[in-house]
Design an enzyme around this catalytic site. Structure first.
Site, short mmCIF file in Angstrom:
data_model
loop_
_atom_site.label_atom_id
_atom_site.label_comp_id
_atom_site.label_asym_id
_atom_site.label_seq_id
_atom_site.Cartn_x
_atom_site.Cartn_y
_atom_site.Cartn_z
CE1 TYR A 71 -3.80 2.48 0.85
CE2 TYR A 71 -2.15 3.18 2.52
CZ TYR A 71 -3.40 3.44 1.58
OH TYR A 71 -3.95 4.83 2.05
CE LYS A 89 -3.10 5.75 -0.97
NZ LYS A 89 -4.18 6.37 -1.63
#
Length: 254
Positions: free
Chosen positions: A161, A165
């Site tokens: 994740y 980002k």
């Protein structure tokens, strides 16, 4: 969701986005839904994008007069077909995304693909189409990408994740330079934990530990993220470009 009824129930006194056309992805629920309400309340002519038709129907009931587009951003070609013929926008908020924490070595391929497809490829695809329209429209504009504090600090179970980002942050900085000659500003907001459907799988003990380690001793609400987005897209932030704006209560400063 605390404070949501206030956003829902009345138009803002300060219509700083009156006459502006805005498009928000992932607007059907969570942070994106509150961003949609906030921009609408500020006077924007809103187009809401979500993969869930029922969520869009409820949003249309709450916000009369908005346009909606039902599309799964993982579908590259259908997304382009859905957006290609739209008029140019003044504001784009890339909020749609997917996140799931877990051991890096055990992260399934399908989950990894979903995060990369939604958080990186989906955002690139939408921004190519809408950004091209902004350039052709010649009015300038503002793009805000919803990133995460996880791109700046390591957090247990967030490796894949966080990588997606961090990619969003890098795209933001590079696009800020590329689009600047056209009067288009590009920034990101990087929130700490926000209680939404996507984050409900995170153990309460981990959330409480994060809160205690945050200097302000508080976590973030969806409304606070939306207000930061509103600041970045209106004239008050006309000199802010290429910034990854941390909304973390000082967590990354310690």
């Amino acid at each position: 969701m605390a404070g949501f009824s206030l956003i829902h129930s009345e138009r803002s006194v300060s219509r700083v986005l009156a006459g502006k056309k805005a498009i928000v992805t992932g607007a059907g629920r969570g942070i994106g839904r509150v961003i949609a309400h906030t921009l609408y309340n500020a006077g924007a002519r809103l187009t809401a994008v979500s993969k869930t038709k029922d969520n869009l129907e409820r949003l249309r009931t709450d916000l009369p007069g908005i346009d909606t587009i039902c599309v799964n951003l993982r579908d590259w070609e259908y997304t382009r077909q859905s957006l290609d013929d739209l008029p140019s926008f003044d504001i784009l908020v890339n909020n749609a995304g997917f996140g799931l924490s877990g051991s890096f070595t055990d992260m399934p391929k399908e989950v990894t693909d979903n995060m990369i497809d939604m958080n990186i490829k989906g955002m690139i695809n939408v921004t190519q189409v809408i950004g091209k329209g902004m350039v052709a429209g010649g009015r300038g504009g503002s793009i805000v990408n919803v990133s995460s504090m996880a791109s700046h600090r390591s957090l247990n179970g967030h490796t894949v994740y966080a990588a997606t980002k961090a990619a969003i942050d890098a795209i933001t900085r590079n696009l800020a330079r590329e689009f600047a000659p056209h009067g288009i500003r590009v920034n990101s907001v990087n929130p700490t934990y926000v209680s939404t459907d996507m984050t409900k799988h995170i153990p309460e003990a981990a959330v409480e530990k994060l809160r205690v380690l945050t200097p302000t001793r508080k976590l973030l609400t969806s409304e606070e993220v939306a207000e930061a987005v509103l600041f970045l897209v209106n004239g008050s932030a006309s000199s802010i470009n290429g910034v990854n704006l941390l909304l973390d209560g000082g967590y990354t400063a310690t």
